[in-house]
Design a protein around this motif. Sequence first.
Motif, mmCIF file in Angstrom:
data_model
loop_
_atom_site.group_PDB
_atom_site.id
_atom_site.type_symbol
_atom_site.label_atom_id
_atom_site.label_comp_id
_atom_site.label_asym_id
_atom_site.label_seq_id
_atom_site.Cartn_x
_atom_site.Cartn_y
_atom_site.Cartn_z
ATOM 1 N N CYS A 98 10.880 7.001 13.257
ATOM 2 C CA CYS A 98 10.536 7.650 11.993
ATOM 3 C C CYS A 98 9.522 8.768 12.215
ATOM 4 O O CYS A 98 8.809 8.800 13.216
ATOM 5 N N CYS A 99 9.453 9.677 11.267
ATOM 6 C CA CYS A 99 8.321 10.594 11.149
ATOM 7 C C CYS A 99 7.363 10.003 10.118
ATOM 8 O O CYS A 99 7.747 9.136 9.335
ATOM 9 N N ALA A 100 6.117 10.476 10.099
ATOM 10 C CA ALA A 100 5.148 9.846 9.203
ATOM 11 C C ALA A 100 4.072 10.822 8.764
ATOM 12 O O ALA A 100 3.654 11.703 9.523
ATOM 13 N N ILE A 101 3.637 10.633 7.524
ATOM 14 C CA ILE A 101 2.451 11.297 6.996
ATOM 15 C C ILE A 101 1.400 10.211 6.808
ATOM 16 O O ILE A 101 1.658 9.173 6.187
ATOM 17 N N LEU A 102 0.216 10.442 7.370
ATOM 18 C CA LEU A 102 -0.857 9.448 7.338
ATOM 19 C C LEU A 102 -1.906 9.868 6.323
ATOM 20 O O LEU A 102 -2.402 10.993 6.354
ATOM 21 N N LYS A 103 -2.260 8.959 5.441
ATOM 22 C CA LYS A 103 -3.322 9.208 4.467
ATOM 23 C C LYS A 103 -4.422 8.171 4.677
ATOM 24 O O LYS A 103 -4.376 7.062 4.158
ATOM 25 N N PRO A 104 -5.452 8.521 5.491
ATOM 26 C CA PRO A 104 -6.572 7.592 5.673
ATOM 27 C C PRO A 104 -7.366 7.450 4.377
ATOM 28 O O PRO A 104 -7.300 8.305 3.484
ATOM 29 N N SER A 105 -8.143 6.379 4.291
ATOM 30 C CA SER A 105 -8.978 6.174 3.106
ATOM 31 C C SER A 105 -10.147 7.147 3.109
ATOM 32 O O SER A 105 -10.856 7.283 4.101
ATOM 33 N N GLU A 106 -10.359 7.800 1.978
ATOM 34 C CA GLU A 106 -11.486 8.723 1.850
ATOM 35 C C GLU A 106 -12.823 7.991 1.743
ATOM 36 O O GLU A 106 -13.885 8.583 1.936
ATOM 37 N N VAL A 107 -12.777 6.683 1.463
ATOM 38 C CA VAL A 107 -14.017 5.903 1.355
ATOM 39 C C VAL A 107 -14.709 5.832 2.715
ATOM 40 O O VAL A 107 -15.926 5.970 2.811
ATOM 41 N N SER A 108 -13.942 5.614 3.771
ATOM 42 C CA SER A 108 -14.471 5.655 5.140
ATOM 43 C C SER A 108 -14.303 7.077 5.662
ATOM 44 O O SER A 108 -13.469 7.356 6.519
ATOM 45 N N SER A 109 -15.098 7.989 5.145
ATOM 46 C CA SER A 109 -14.877 9.424 5.326
ATOM 47 C C SER A 109 -15.027 9.887 6.773
ATOM 48 O O SER A 109 -14.307 10.777 7.225
ATOM 49 N N ARG A 110 -15.969 9.293 7.518
ATOM 50 C CA ARG A 110 -16.156 9.720 8.914
ATOM 51 C C ARG A 110 -14.948 9.362 9.760
ATOM 52 O O ARG A 110 -14.490 10.146 10.603
ATOM 53 N N SER A 111 -14.421 8.168 9.536
ATOM 54 C CA SER A 111 -13.241 7.737 10.291
ATOM 55 C C SER A 111 -12.022 8.567 9.908
ATOM 56 O O SER A 111 -11.193 8.899 10.762
ATOM 57 N N ALA A 112 -11.914 8.897 8.624
ATOM 58 C CA ALA A 112 -10.804 9.735 8.175
ATOM 59 C C ALA A 112 -10.848 11.093 8.869
ATOM 60 O O ALA A 112 -9.825 11.619 9.315
ATOM 61 N N ALA A 113 -12.057 11.666 8.974
ATOM 62 C CA ALA A 113 -12.212 12.954 9.655
ATOM 63 C C ALA A 113 -11.867 12.833 11.140
ATOM 64 O O ALA A 113 -11.243 13.731 11.719
ATOM 65 N N ALA A 114 -12.249 11.712 11.746
ATOM 66 C CA ALA A 114 -11.970 11.516 13.172
ATOM 67 C C ALA A 114 -10.467 11.439 13.434
ATOM 68 O O ALA A 114 -9.977 11.937 14.452
ATOM 69 N N LEU A 115 -9.723 10.843 12.505
ATOM 70 C CA LEU A 115 -8.274 10.714 12.686
ATOM 71 C C LEU A 115 -7.563 12.055 12.626
ATOM 72 O O LEU A 115 -6.433 12.180 13.100
ATOM 73 N N GLN A 116 -8.229 13.063 12.076
ATOM 74 C CA GLN A 116 -7.630 14.389 12.024
ATOM 75 C C GLN A 116 -7.341 14.919 13.431
ATOM 76 O O GLN A 116 -6.448 15.742 13.631
#
Length: 523
Positions: free
Chosen positions: A166-184
């Motif tokens: 599959c292809c995928a779009i990932l939407k991390p939680s904005e509540v854990s904002s630092r981790s979301a930024a790191a996943l970028q």
Amino acid sequence: MIKLLALVASKINLLRNEILQIFSALQTGMSLEEQSQRVFGTVRAAFRSEKTLDIRFRKQQLLALERFLRDESQMLLDALHADLHKCTFEGDAAEIFLVQAEIAYHLNNIDSWVAPKAAGDKGVAFAFDTCLLHPQPLGVALIIGAWNYPIHLVLMPLVGAISAGCCAILKPSEVSSRSAAALQALDNYLDSECYRVVNGAADVATALLQQPFDHIFYTGGNEVGKIVMEAAAKHLTPVTLEMGGKSPCVVDGNSDLDVVARRILYGKFSNAGQICVSPDYVLCEKPVQSLLVDALQKAYKQFFKTDPKQSSDYCRIINRRHFDRVRKLIDPAKVKIGGEVDESELYIALTVMTDVGPDDPAMKEEIFGPVLPIVTVRDKEEAIEIINSRENPLVIYVFSSDKSFVDKVQRKTSSGTLIVNDTLSFILVPNLPFGGVGNSGTGRYHGYATFTTFSNMRTVMKRSLALEFLNKARYPPYTIQNLAWMKWAMQLKRTGILRLFSFLVIFLAIATIAILRFFGRLS
């Protein structure tokens, strides 16, 4: 000083991503819905290019994901510490290593998983036909992560999406904002046409949910889960909902309570109790309660020589809203262990309360924090009744050496998972599917279950145009004799010698008719 610099760097990275998104939106003049549609369209086009059908491509992407976890491990650990005060041990073991282990498991098994599999017993009528189950990627998946394990809960399902093609779009939680930024930073490792990280608040998730995904994988709370399911229904999109609930912990007095206490406390203090599979409350008989509290106090001192607040191993609550919510569940009059809070640090001590009633605040919602209420029951039968009076939990934990009681709990209750004499450890076994039932979720993943979650197990049947005379029984005009023949040929109940004999009879009959027809044509 190093941690401070890492925190500043993660904030700058997050701010940079937000500025780029805002600038992009201003530059294009597009709404969030239009941006989401464009991203979805790009990923859909990548899937239709069929590049993900190549098993070598899938393996390359899995290896690239493993390289991301290795190369960027310190950035991820720093982000986890900034979001949750998560120590290196917890961050590495639960957020990074488990995903690496999942990747290795998929790489070891993907060749056999993608291979078409025989459908098994087909009956005499279809003995000479090819009947297969052929795994086929569903398409474009949306993976919505949760804040409590912000790396793990995005990347674990991604592993299965990649291995399934599959292809995928990932939407991390904005509540854990630092981790979301790191996943970028995944954009620098994975094929950016096939796999996209989209950061933002709830409005971004809402815009994404308007797109016709082929599968939606959501981890989080029930209320948002209902919103996800409602949005998916508009496109008849299948969903995997990994939620939670109040997972009970039944303690039988015949157990070694020192061991029981350590295992319960481990499950409860990990990530400061912010785990969907954390033991939510304890059920035990009245005489067991005081003994268990003593054992919990002993384990508490073993784990934290001094104040847990000073321990680098103890996490913090994610934000002020959740801090206030968990603090309100503590009844000071019933606290036997812990109870201390510090709003400035979002710190809540590991807290044990006794003699908690079914109508107390702590029993009315999933705690999702380091508070452990103990509810006493008159006997073990009442413990089962209390479990069954509530929504199906994600996990039921039973501590007992009484096999008949364990069997009774297994037989009379329903939950996503049942664990005997431990907490959390089932997550470490890749071929144990993980998921809920009823209110605690729908669908399963981990190991092969993740592969099948993102796959269409397509039925493929291939028949020959020869031997058409064998099909005459199904065509009009219908007769009782033809019906009897069809029933005999299609039934699957024969086993052993009788089944082998039936196949031999039909084979000889077909061979005889074919030979007679062949010689008939020659003559």
